[in-house]
Design a protein around this motif. Structure first.
Motif: not given
Length: 236
Positions: A95-108, A83-91
């Protein structure tokens, strides 16, 4: 007659000595080693109790509960790591595509999704749990066995070896499910990596401003009549 505890290491197979062509995408060797070490420790505790002729302690040391506790801890740790590894890949993808933090955090991963991963990792342990059920039954007979009940003792010893072999099967199944989890979540991670910011805010801001500047240029160039308020301000 004291119970004789068989050596469990040879039956652990690839839990003790892995033989794989490719390492798992998340590190699992420390969890595997902890599991193997715990089983060997249980066997050692049982043999020490056997020397003291403490039959009840022998049976308790390598009981169904002790084996199952070691396995469940390994599953829990592996699930948390996945789970931590998957969350890390999503994060990282966000960040690489400069997605807003609140947006990618919703996908964790959510709590239920993490529990589902743990449940899938545990599915390969069904044959192991079945072997533990047999071990528990033979242990009950060994508890009351006399010196002459050599067959009962042999059944209990074989049940221990079988449990160790089934633990190897369960661990290999867990590693396979770990590999499947990455494939399962790949579309979600790819979707984050493919995300691009919407252009409509730029159009909403720049189109009116561009039209205003064009209109002002035409007015100043004499191509369009200036409104009275603008003419007074500009001295036309």
């Amino acid at each position: 007659m004291p119970l004789r505890v068989p050596e469990l290491a040879p039956s652990l197979g690839r839990v003790l000595v892995p033989r794989r062509l490719v390492d798992p995408w998340v590190p699992l060797d420390d969890i595997r080693e902890e599991l193997a070490t715990r089983v060997i420790e249980l066997g050692g505790e049982a043999r020490a109790a056997a020397v003291r002729e403490e039959r009840e302690r022998v049976l308790e040391a390598v009981s169904r509960r002790a084996w199952l506790g070691a396995w469940e801890r390994a599953v829990r740790r592996a699930a948390e790591r996945v789970a931590r590894a998957l969350d890390g890949e999503i994060e990282r993808a966000g960040q690489q595509v400069r997605m807003a933090r609140r947006r990618w955090r919703r996908r964790l991963l959510s709590g239920p999704e993490k529990r589902a991963i743990a449940a899938r990792l545990a599915t390969g342990g069904e044959p192991f749990v079945a072997a533990l059920d047999v071990l528990e039954q033979t242990a009950a007979r060994a508890r009351e066995a006399s010196v002459l009940d050599k067959e009962v003792h042999a059944e209990w010893q074989e049940a221990l070896r079988t449990a160790a072999r089934r633990l190897e099967v369960a661990w290999l199944a867990l590693e396979a499910v770990v590999a499947d989890e990455r494939r399962r979540w790949a579309p979600e991670i790819d979707a984050v990596a493919a995300w691009r910011p919407s252009l409509w805010p730029l159009f909403a801001a720049w189109v009116p401003l561009t039209l205003l500047l064009v209109w002002l240029g035409l007015v100043l160039g004499g191509y369009l009549a200036a409104p009275a308020w603008l003419a007074r301000r500009l001295g036309f």
